[in-house]
Design a protein around this motif. Structure first.
Motif, PDB file in Angstrom:
ATOM      1  N   LEU A 127       0.818  -1.201   0.000  1.00  0.00           N
ATOM      2  CA  LEU A 127       0.000   0.000   0.000  1.00  0.00           C
ATOM      3  C   LEU A 127       0.860   1.262   0.000  1.00  0.00           C
ATOM      4  CD1 LEU A 127      -2.829  -0.997   2.524  1.00  0.00           C
ATOM      5  CD2 LEU A 127      -2.996  -0.802   0.035  1.00  0.00           C
ATOM      6  N   VAL A 128       1.969   1.223   0.753  1.00  0.00           N
ATOM      7  CA  VAL A 128       2.872   2.385   0.769  1.00  0.00           C
ATOM      8  C   VAL A 128       3.532   2.568  -0.591  1.00  0.00           C
ATOM      9  CG1 VAL A 128       4.982   3.326   1.795  1.00  0.00           C
ATOM     10  CG2 VAL A 128       3.280   2.224   3.240  1.00  0.00           C
ATOM     11  N   SER A 129       3.884   1.457  -1.245  1.00  0.00           N
ATOM     12  CA  SER A 129       4.568   1.518  -2.539  1.00  0.00           C
ATOM     13  C   SER A 129       3.613   1.691  -3.707  1.00  0.00           C
ATOM     14  CB  SER A 129       5.388   0.237  -2.752  1.00  0.00           C
ATOM     15  OG  SER A 129       6.272   0.007  -1.678  1.00  0.00           O
ATOM     16  N   LEU A 130       2.315   1.598  -3.466  1.00  0.00           N
ATOM     17  CA  LEU A 130       1.333   1.644  -4.552  1.00  0.00           C
ATOM     18  C   LEU A 130       1.408   2.915  -5.397  1.00  0.00           C
ATOM     19  CD1 LEU A 130      -0.850  -0.303  -5.564  1.00  0.00           C
ATOM     20  CD2 LEU A 130      -2.521   0.992  -4.224  1.00  0.00           C
ATOM     21  N   PRO A 131       1.624   4.109  -4.802  1.00  0.00           N
ATOM     22  CA  PRO A 131       1.715   5.310  -5.650  1.00  0.00           C
ATOM     23  C   PRO A 131       2.825   5.246  -6.692  1.00  0.00           C
ATOM     24  CG  PRO A 131       1.408   5.935  -3.361  1.00  0.00           C
ATOM     25  CD  PRO A 131       1.645   4.453  -3.377  1.00  0.00           C
ATOM     26  N   PHE A 132       3.905   4.480  -6.427  1.00  0.00           N
ATOM     27  CA  PHE A 132       5.000   4.392  -7.388  1.00  0.00           C
ATOM     28  C   PHE A 132       4.591   3.631  -8.645  1.00  0.00           C
ATOM     29  CE2 PHE A 132       7.332   4.727  -3.281  1.00  0.00           C
ATOM     30  CZ  PHE A 132       7.909   5.966  -3.514  1.00  0.00           C
ATOM     31  N   TRP A 133       3.471   2.934  -8.606  1.00  0.00           N
ATOM     32  CA  TRP A 133       3.014   2.200  -9.781  1.00  0.00           C
ATOM     33  C   TRP A 133       2.390   3.135 -10.824  1.00  0.00           C
ATOM     34  CZ3 TRP A 133       0.249  -2.841  -7.637  1.00  0.00           C
ATOM     35  CH2 TRP A 133       1.152  -3.507  -6.807  1.00  0.00           C
ATOM     36  N   THR A 134       2.111   4.380 -10.420  1.00  0.00           N
ATOM     37  CA  THR A 134       1.518   5.371 -11.304  1.00  0.00           C
ATOM     38  C   THR A 134       2.539   6.462 -11.605  1.00  0.00           C
ATOM     39  OG1 THR A 134      -0.596   4.970 -10.195  1.00  0.00           O
ATOM     40  CG2 THR A 134      -0.487   6.869 -11.639  1.00  0.00           C
ATOM     41  N   SER A 135       2.432   7.042 -12.764  1.00  0.00           N
ATOM     42  CA  SER A 135       3.363   8.097 -13.161  1.00  0.00           C
ATOM     43  C   SER A 135       3.339   9.253 -12.164  1.00  0.00           C
ATOM     44  CB  SER A 135       3.004   8.612 -14.557  1.00  0.00           C
ATOM     45  OG  SER A 135       3.751   9.766 -14.878  1.00  0.00           O
ATOM     46  N   TYR A 136       4.515   9.729 -11.831  1.00  0.00           N
ATOM     47  CA  TYR A 136       4.651  10.855 -10.895  1.00  0.00           C
ATOM     48  C   TYR A 136       3.907  12.078 -11.420  1.00  0.00           C
ATOM     49  CZ  TYR A 136       7.177  14.912  -8.987  1.00  0.00           C
ATOM     50  OH  TYR A 136       7.503  16.112  -8.434  1.00  0.00           O
ATOM     51  N   LEU A 137       4.008  12.347 -12.713  1.00  0.00           N
ATOM     52  CA  LEU A 137       3.352  13.513 -13.306  1.00  0.00           C
ATOM     53  C   LEU A 137       1.834  13.388 -13.246  1.00  0.00           C
ATOM     54  CD1 LEU A 137       4.209  16.153 -14.637  1.00  0.00           C
ATOM     55  CD2 LEU A 137       4.051  15.020 -16.848  1.00  0.00           C
ATOM     56  N   LEU A 138       1.322  12.189 -13.499  1.00  0.00           N
ATOM     57  CA  LEU A 138      -0.128  11.974 -13.441  1.00  0.00           C
ATOM     58  C   LEU A 138      -0.663  12.178 -12.025  1.00  0.00           C
ATOM     59  CD1 LEU A 138      -0.614   8.843 -15.743  1.00  0.00           C
ATOM     60  CD2 LEU A 138      -1.182  11.217 -16.247  1.00  0.00           C
ATOM     61  N   ARG A 139       0.116  11.737 -11.031  1.00  0.00           N
ATOM     62  CA  ARG A 139      -0.326  11.900  -9.644  1.00  0.00           C
ATOM     63  C   ARG A 139      -0.397  13.371  -9.250  1.00  0.00           C
ATOM     64  NH1 ARG A 139       3.526   9.678  -6.288  1.00  0.00           N
ATOM     65  NH2 ARG A 139       4.903   8.929  -7.925  1.00  0.00           N
ATOM     66  N   VAL A 140       0.561  14.174  -9.747  1.00  0.00           N
ATOM     67  CA  VAL A 140       0.536  15.601  -9.444  1.00  0.00           C
ATOM     68  C   VAL A 140      -0.624  16.274 -10.175  1.00  0.00           C
ATOM     69  CG1 VAL A 140       1.826  17.758  -9.614  1.00  0.00           C
ATOM     70  CG2 VAL A 140       3.019  15.650  -9.022  1.00  0.00           C
ATOM     71  N   TYR A 141      -0.849  15.880 -11.435  1.00  0.00           N
ATOM     72  CA  TYR A 141      -1.981  16.432 -12.176  1.00  0.00           C
ATOM     73  C   TYR A 141      -3.307  16.080 -11.515  1.00  0.00           C
ATOM     74  CZ  TYR A 141      -0.170  18.626 -16.411  1.00  0.00           C
ATOM     75  OH  TYR A 141       0.395  19.502 -17.288  1.00  0.00           O
ATOM     76  N   ALA A 142      -3.399  14.915 -10.899  1.00  0.00           N
ATOM     77  CA  ALA A 142      -4.643  14.513 -10.229  1.00  0.00           C
ATOM     78  C   ALA A 142      -5.010  15.488  -9.119  1.00  0.00           C
ATOM     79  CB  ALA A 142      -4.498  13.099  -9.674  1.00  0.00           C
ATOM     80  N   TRP A 143      -4.004  16.020  -8.428  1.00  0.00           N
ATOM     81  CA  TRP A 143      -4.288  16.981  -7.372  1.00  0.00           C
ATOM     82  C   TRP A 143      -4.868  18.272  -7.921  1.00  0.00           C
ATOM     83  CZ3 TRP A 143      -4.987  16.148  -2.484  1.00  0.00           C
ATOM     84  CH2 TRP A 143      -4.365  15.054  -1.882  1.00  0.00           C
ATOM     85  N   LYS A 144      -4.544  18.619  -9.161  1.00  0.00           N
ATOM     86  CA  LYS A 144      -5.146  19.802  -9.780  1.00  0.00           C
ATOM     87  C   LYS A 144      -6.655  19.610  -9.910  1.00  0.00           C
ATOM     88  CE  LYS A 144      -3.209  22.245 -12.876  1.00  0.00           C
ATOM     89  NZ  LYS A 144      -2.629  22.783 -14.124  1.00  0.00           N
ATOM     90  N   GLY A 145      -7.071  18.412 -10.321  1.00  0.00           N
ATOM     91  CA  GLY A 145      -8.492  18.142 -10.433  1.00  0.00           C
ATOM     92  C   GLY A 145      -9.199  18.105  -9.093  1.00  0.00           C
ATOM     93  N   LEU A 146      -8.467  17.783  -8.035  1.00  0.00           N
ATOM     94  CA  LEU A 146      -9.071  17.728  -6.705  1.00  0.00           C
ATOM     95  C   LEU A 146      -9.161  19.109  -6.062  1.00  0.00           C
ATOM     96  CD1 LEU A 146      -7.283  14.546  -5.297  1.00  0.00           C
ATOM     97  CD2 LEU A 146      -9.663  14.717  -6.019  1.00  0.00           C
ATOM     98  N   LEU A 147      -8.147  19.955  -6.279  1.00  0.00           N
ATOM     99  CA  LEU A 147      -8.041  21.220  -5.547  1.00  0.00           C
ATOM    100  C   LEU A 147      -8.516  22.429  -6.328  1.00  0.00           C
ATOM    101  CD1 LEU A 147      -4.482  20.677  -4.006  1.00  0.00           C
ATOM    102  CD2 LEU A 147      -6.682  20.302  -2.885  1.00  0.00           C
ATOM    103  N   ASP A 148      -8.864  22.266  -7.575  1.00  0.00           N
ATOM    104  CA  ASP A 148      -9.262  23.401  -8.411  1.00  0.00           C
ATOM    105  C   ASP A 148     -10.532  24.051  -7.861  1.00  0.00           C
ATOM    106  OD1 ASP A 148      -8.568  24.957 -10.651  1.00  0.00           O
ATOM    107  OD2 ASP A 148     -10.273  24.134 -11.737  1.00  0.00           O
TER     108      ASP A 148
END
Length: 307
Positions: A127-148
């Motif tokens: 579970l801790v390592s799960l975010p590494f399975w997704t692109s770093y850039l995509l994860r940062v872009y996802a926060w834009k959709g959450l915080l906009d």
């Protein structure tokens, strides 16, 4: 037969030496090719006079005289311009805050993982390592959709009638710090977990038998024994946070000036390669300082344990 024995031993020693040199030499070659040489190229650009895009020579020979020209004005400008000074201070400040938040969140989580049943630990590590399975850039872009302003969080709170108008979260210090904590938190948890998982629990039982309270046992035994994990995790979070570019660019605003953004602007917007190289060299030296302190501490700690 006895005469051949020394020859065989000498041959085996030679094979052992070659093997040892290969094991030690490959990482050194890697560092030289991928770090030292590029760093020297950037260092040369930072102290070289440039005519547009043409790089002038550092040395010249005429009439039997060898002349060296080293330009230090870029470094002097870095120490005198308030913009660069404030940028370096701001980068260190945000990196330190990110490190402290990651430590405050990561330590309890790592402690929980280390004290969990042995059969549950692989799932928690996954579970801790799960975010590494997704692109770093995509994860940062996802926060834009959450915080906009029209993002998931604002729409959800407005739908529940908790707020009447969107809360400004994007392009603020809050959004940038949230993205940095989310990104670097696993780098704090994993070293702490590795350190806490191999702790001798008999020490905790002995402290309990001697009448120590749970908090006192934690503060006087668990925390000192996990000091190496705390330092390693803090370095893994602090060092890349200082030069972070993607998160400040996508989530941060004008008030979240970081040295990575300034470096990008100097290289690609201002096209001032010499100044950008001076900024890069200064940033590398700034990052090397905590590494030297960490290595010195590790060496002293190893010497104490060896004694």
């Amino acid at each position: 037969m006895n005469m051949l024995q020394p020859i065989k031993m000498l041959a085996s020693l030679r094979r052992l030496n070659w093997g040892r040199l290969a094991v030690i030499g490959i990482p050194y070659v890697f560092l030289i090719l991928l770090f030292t040489i590029p760093f020297l190229v950037v260092l040369r650009l930072s102290i070289t006079e440039m005519d547009g895009v043409h790089i002038m020579d550092l040395s010249s020979y005429a009439d039997g005289m060898l002349t060296f020209k080293i330009k230090l004005s870029n470094y002097l400008f870095l120490t005198s311009d308030p913009l660069y000074i404030e940028t370096y201070i701001s980068s260190l400040k945000f990196a330190a805050i990110n490190t402290l938040i990651c430590l405050a969140i990561g330590y309890p989580f790592a402690y929980f993982m280390a004290r969990s049943p042995a059969n549950a630990r692989p799932a928690l590590l996954m579970l801790v390592s799960l975010p590494f399975w997704t692109s770093y850039l995509l994860r940062v872009y996802a926060w834009k959709g959450l915080l906009d302003d029209n993002g998931v969080f604002n729409n959800l709170m407005m739908g529940l009638h908790l707020i009447d108008e969107p809360i400004k979260m994007m392009h603020t210090s809050f959004s940038m710090m949230l993205g940095m904590v989310y990104t670097y938190l696993p780098f704090m948890i994993l070293p702490l977990y590795a350190n806490l998982a191999k702790m001798d629990l008999r020490l905790l039982e002995a402290a309990k038998d001697l009448g120590a309270t749970p908090f006192k046992t934690f503060w006087l035994i668990t925390v000192p024994l996990s000091k190496n994990g705390i330092i390693a995790g803090s370095m893994l979070v602090f060092i890349p946070s200082v030069g972070e570019y993607v998160i400040p660019e996508l989530l941060g605003g004008p008030s979240t000036l970081m040295i990575g953004r300034v470096l990008w602007d100097e290289f690609f917007s201002n096209n001032d390669w010499a100044m950008a190289s001076a900024v890069a060299v200064s940033m590398v030296l700034l990052i090397l300082l905590p590494l030297v302190i960490f290595n010195k501490y590790q060496a002293q700690d190893g010497a104490v344990k060896g004694a």
